[in-house]
Write a protein that holds these residues in place. Sequence first.
Motif, PDB file in Angstrom:
ATOM      1  N   GLY A  66       0.823  -1.202   0.000  1.00 20.69           N
ATOM      2  CA  GLY A  66       0.000   0.000   0.000  1.00 20.69           C
ATOM      3  C   GLY A  66       0.855   1.249   0.000  1.00 20.69           C
ATOM      4  N   ALA A  67       0.226   2.374  -0.352  1.00 19.45           N
ATOM      5  CA  ALA A  67       0.964   3.634  -0.399  1.00 19.45           C
ATOM      6  C   ALA A  67       1.574   3.935   0.964  1.00 19.45           C
ATOM      7  CB  ALA A  67       0.040   4.771  -0.829  1.00 19.45           C
ATOM      8  N   PRO A  68       2.894   4.126   1.031  1.00 20.98           N
ATOM      9  CA  PRO A  68       3.540   4.352   2.329  1.00 20.98           C
ATOM     10  C   PRO A  68       3.286   5.760   2.854  1.00 20.98           C
ATOM     11  CG  PRO A  68       5.147   4.566   0.578  1.00 20.98           C
ATOM     12  CD  PRO A  68       3.862   4.145  -0.078  1.00 20.98           C
ATOM     13  N   GLY A  69       3.273   5.867   4.169  1.00 18.86           N
ATOM     14  CA  GLY A  69       3.177   7.149   4.833  1.00 18.86           C
ATOM     15  C   GLY A  69       4.384   7.337   5.734  1.00 18.86           C
ATOM     16  N   PRO A  70       4.493   8.472   6.412  1.00 22.97           N
ATOM     17  CA  PRO A  70       5.637   8.700   7.313  1.00 22.97           C
ATOM     18  C   PRO A  70       5.811   7.600   8.358  1.00 22.97           C
ATOM     19  CG  PRO A  70       4.450  10.745   6.952  1.00 22.97           C
ATOM     20  CD  PRO A  70       3.629   9.665   6.304  1.00 22.97           C
ATOM     21  N   ALA A  71       4.700   7.032   8.849  1.00 22.05           N
ATOM     22  CA  ALA A  71       4.807   5.979   9.859  1.00 22.05           C
ATOM     23  C   ALA A  71       5.480   4.733   9.294  1.00 22.05           C
ATOM     24  CB  ALA A  71       3.425   5.631  10.405  1.00 22.05           C
ATOM     25  N   ASP A  72       5.222   4.437   8.011  1.00 20.57           N
ATOM     26  CA  ASP A  72       5.856   3.277   7.380  1.00 20.57           C
ATOM     27  C   ASP A  72       7.358   3.493   7.232  1.00 20.57           C
ATOM     28  OD1 ASP A  72       3.426   1.656   6.746  1.00 20.57           O
ATOM     29  OD2 ASP A  72       2.950   3.412   5.530  1.00 20.57           O
ATOM     30  N   LEU A  73       7.729   4.727   6.920  1.00 23.84           N
ATOM     31  CA  LEU A  73       9.152   5.009   6.761  1.00 23.84           C
ATOM     32  C   LEU A  73       9.901   4.904   8.084  1.00 23.84           C
ATOM     33  CD1 LEU A  73       8.165   5.901   3.973  1.00 23.84           C
ATOM     34  CD2 LEU A  73       9.784   7.799   4.088  1.00 23.84           C
ATOM     35  N   ARG A  74       9.215   5.168   9.179  1.00 26.90           N
ATOM     36  CA  ARG A  74       9.839   5.003  10.493  1.00 26.90           C
ATOM     37  C   ARG A  74      10.324   3.576  10.715  1.00 26.90           C
ATOM     38  NH1 ARG A  74       8.505   7.962  15.258  1.00 26.90           N
ATOM     39  NH2 ARG A  74       7.540   9.980  14.851  1.00 26.90           N
ATOM     40  N   ARG A  75       9.586   2.617  10.166  1.00 31.93           N
ATOM     41  CA  ARG A  75       9.843   1.204  10.464  1.00 31.93           C
ATOM     42  C   ARG A  75      10.779   0.538   9.463  1.00 31.93           C
ATOM     43  NH1 ARG A  75       4.197   1.718  11.673  1.00 31.93           N
ATOM     44  NH2 ARG A  75       3.631   0.998   9.588  1.00 31.93           N
ATOM     45  N   LEU A  76      11.269   1.263   8.501  1.00 34.97           N
ATOM     46  CA  LEU A  76      12.142   0.650   7.501  1.00 34.97           C
ATOM     47  C   LEU A  76      13.453   0.194   8.122  1.00 34.97           C
ATOM     48  CD1 LEU A  76      11.792   2.951   4.355  1.00 34.97           C
ATOM     49  CD2 LEU A  76      10.638   0.782   4.834  1.00 34.97           C
ATOM     50  N   GLY A  77      13.954  -0.929   7.612  1.00 31.67           N
ATOM     51  CA  GLY A  77      15.236  -1.444   8.084  1.00 31.67           C
ATOM     52  C   GLY A  77      16.136  -1.794   6.921  1.00 31.67           C
ATOM     53  N   LYS A  78      17.278  -2.360   7.238  1.00 35.13           N
ATOM     54  CA  LYS A  78      18.248  -2.692   6.200  1.00 35.13           C
ATOM     55  C   LYS A  78      17.688  -3.699   5.199  1.00 35.13           C
ATOM     56  CE  LYS A  78      22.573  -1.791   8.690  1.00 35.13           C
ATOM     57  NZ  LYS A  78      23.856  -2.376   9.149  1.00 35.13           N
ATOM     58  N   ARG A  79      16.862  -4.614   5.685  1.00 35.20           N
ATOM     59  CA  ARG A  79      16.317  -5.619   4.778  1.00 35.20           C
ATOM     60  C   ARG A  79      15.440  -4.971   3.714  1.00 35.20           C
ATOM     61  NH1 ARG A  79      13.641 -10.745   7.538  1.00 35.20           N
ATOM     62  NH2 ARG A  79      15.824 -10.851   8.226  1.00 35.20           N
ATOM     63  N   ASP A  80      14.651  -3.972   4.105  1.00 39.22           N
ATOM     64  CA  ASP A  80      13.801  -3.271   3.137  1.00 39.22           C
ATOM     65  C   ASP A  80      14.663  -2.522   2.116  1.00 39.22           C
ATOM     66  OD1 ASP A  80      11.250  -3.835   4.523  1.00 39.22           O
ATOM     67  OD2 ASP A  80      12.093  -2.538   6.081  1.00 39.22           O
ATOM     68  N   MET A  81      15.732  -1.900   2.599  1.00 37.08           N
ATOM     69  CA  MET A  81      16.600  -1.149   1.697  1.00 37.08           C
ATOM     70  C   MET A  81      17.314  -2.080   0.722  1.00 37.08           C
ATOM     71  SD  MET A  81      16.061   1.951   2.467  1.00 37.08           S
ATOM     72  CE  MET A  81      17.385   2.766   1.566  1.00 37.08           C
ATOM     73  N   ARG A  82      17.747  -3.235   1.220  1.00 36.60           N
ATOM     74  CA  ARG A  82      18.415  -4.192   0.332  1.00 36.60           C
ATOM     75  C   ARG A  82      17.443  -4.722  -0.722  1.00 36.60           C
ATOM     76  NH1 ARG A  82      20.832  -6.580   5.378  1.00 36.60           N
ATOM     77  NH2 ARG A  82      22.879  -5.586   5.626  1.00 36.60           N
ATOM     78  N   ALA A  83      16.186  -4.911  -0.327  1.00 39.32           N
ATOM     79  CA  ALA A  83      15.181  -5.368  -1.285  1.00 39.32           C
ATOM     80  C   ALA A  83      14.981  -4.321  -2.381  1.00 39.32           C
ATOM     81  CB  ALA A  83      13.861  -5.640  -0.559  1.00 39.32           C
ATOM     82  N   TRP A  84      14.947  -3.052  -1.981  1.00 41.34           N
ATOM     83  CA  TRP A  84      14.795  -1.973  -2.982  1.00 41.34           C
ATOM     84  C   TRP A  84      15.997  -1.936  -3.925  1.00 41.34           C
ATOM     85  CZ3 TRP A  84      17.800   2.793  -2.552  1.00 41.34           C
ATOM     86  CH2 TRP A  84      17.542   3.677  -3.610  1.00 41.34           C
ATOM     87  N   MET A  85      17.204  -2.046  -3.366  1.00 46.73           N
ATOM     88  CA  MET A  85      18.395  -1.990  -4.207  1.00 46.73           C
ATOM     89  C   MET A  85      18.453  -3.179  -5.158  1.00 46.73           C
ATOM     90  SD  MET A  85      21.097  -0.565  -1.334  1.00 46.73           S
ATOM     91  CE  MET A  85      22.493  -0.338  -2.436  1.00 46.73           C
ATOM     92  N   ALA A  86      18.037  -4.345  -4.693  1.00 51.02           N
ATOM     93  CA  ALA A  86      17.999  -5.520  -5.570  1.00 51.02           C
ATOM     94  C   ALA A  86      16.968  -5.321  -6.683  1.00 51.02           C
ATOM     95  CB  ALA A  86      17.661  -6.768  -4.754  1.00 51.02           C
TER      96      ALA A  86
END
Length: 311
Positions: free
Chosen positions: A51-71
């Motif tokens: 779903g469309a992310p909001g500021p609260a979703d960005l608070r919970r981001l971690g390295k795994r989410d970032m690695r998934a985006w980079m992949a």
Amino acid sequence: MSLTLTPALRDALETWLAQEKALRGGTDNTLKAYRADVLRFLSFLAGHLGGAPGPADLRRLGKRDMRAWMAHERGRDLGARSLARALSAVKGFYRWLARREGFDPTAVLSVRAPRFRPGLPRPLDETAARAVLDIAGTQHETPWVAARDTAVVTLLYGCGLRVSEALSLTGRDHPLPDTLRIRGKGGKERLVPVLPAARAAVAAYARICPYPPAPEGPLFRGVRGGALNPRLVSRLMERTRLQLGLPASATPHALRHSFATHLLRAGGDLRAIQELLGHASLSTTQGYTAVDTTRLREVYEQAHPQGRARE
């Protein structure tokens, strides 16, 4: 991009971009690239999180989410350099949002950018650079346009200006002074000495230009009187290099590389050249100068206190 942002996140993105422009002097092109990179990241999160992310979703981001985006970005054949740039934009927005919202951004900011080998500039040799100055003015049959083209390339090579900097000059800058005050990337100002050849070339163009220079108007004009389009400078260099048999790397920006390289080869001080180019980092200036490591070591030893102590 078809992503629908939550009102809070849309407001946050636009506020961040506005502050980047106001505080850091970001250009329109830079801000456009930032917006595209962050929107592409948020678009990925919409699918990744369901779903469309909001500021609260960005608070919970971690390295795994970032690695998934980079992949994901790698999967669509995004190069390492482009991915590093996108990650930088995302981190900039995320760092700002964390300060505003009061959360810890460490997990996202600690993600490392992919390594890439920066492309080395390919300046022209001195003979080729002089040939470009001689030939550029023969590419157009209208005398004032030919004089304009000569003046522009002379400024790029003779003063080390970026195309955008040369084309930002106004009638107020004519006749060219001994020293130009140039506003470069990030709004950083620098003083650039003007060679007599550059001053003469601009004066020759201004004398026959059918559009008299107005204080607030562009110094370099297109055939219809508007500001000269930078694409026309690129086309000018393309025609010139084809006529001279130069490689595709002989672009307008290559004249700036050539300015720095030839100055250093002639014994110029690396720090002084850094100031002339408007570089924040000396390593960037070193990358601009295609000189061998022996010459760089000589410059270093002359400038370094221990090197001077041995003399």
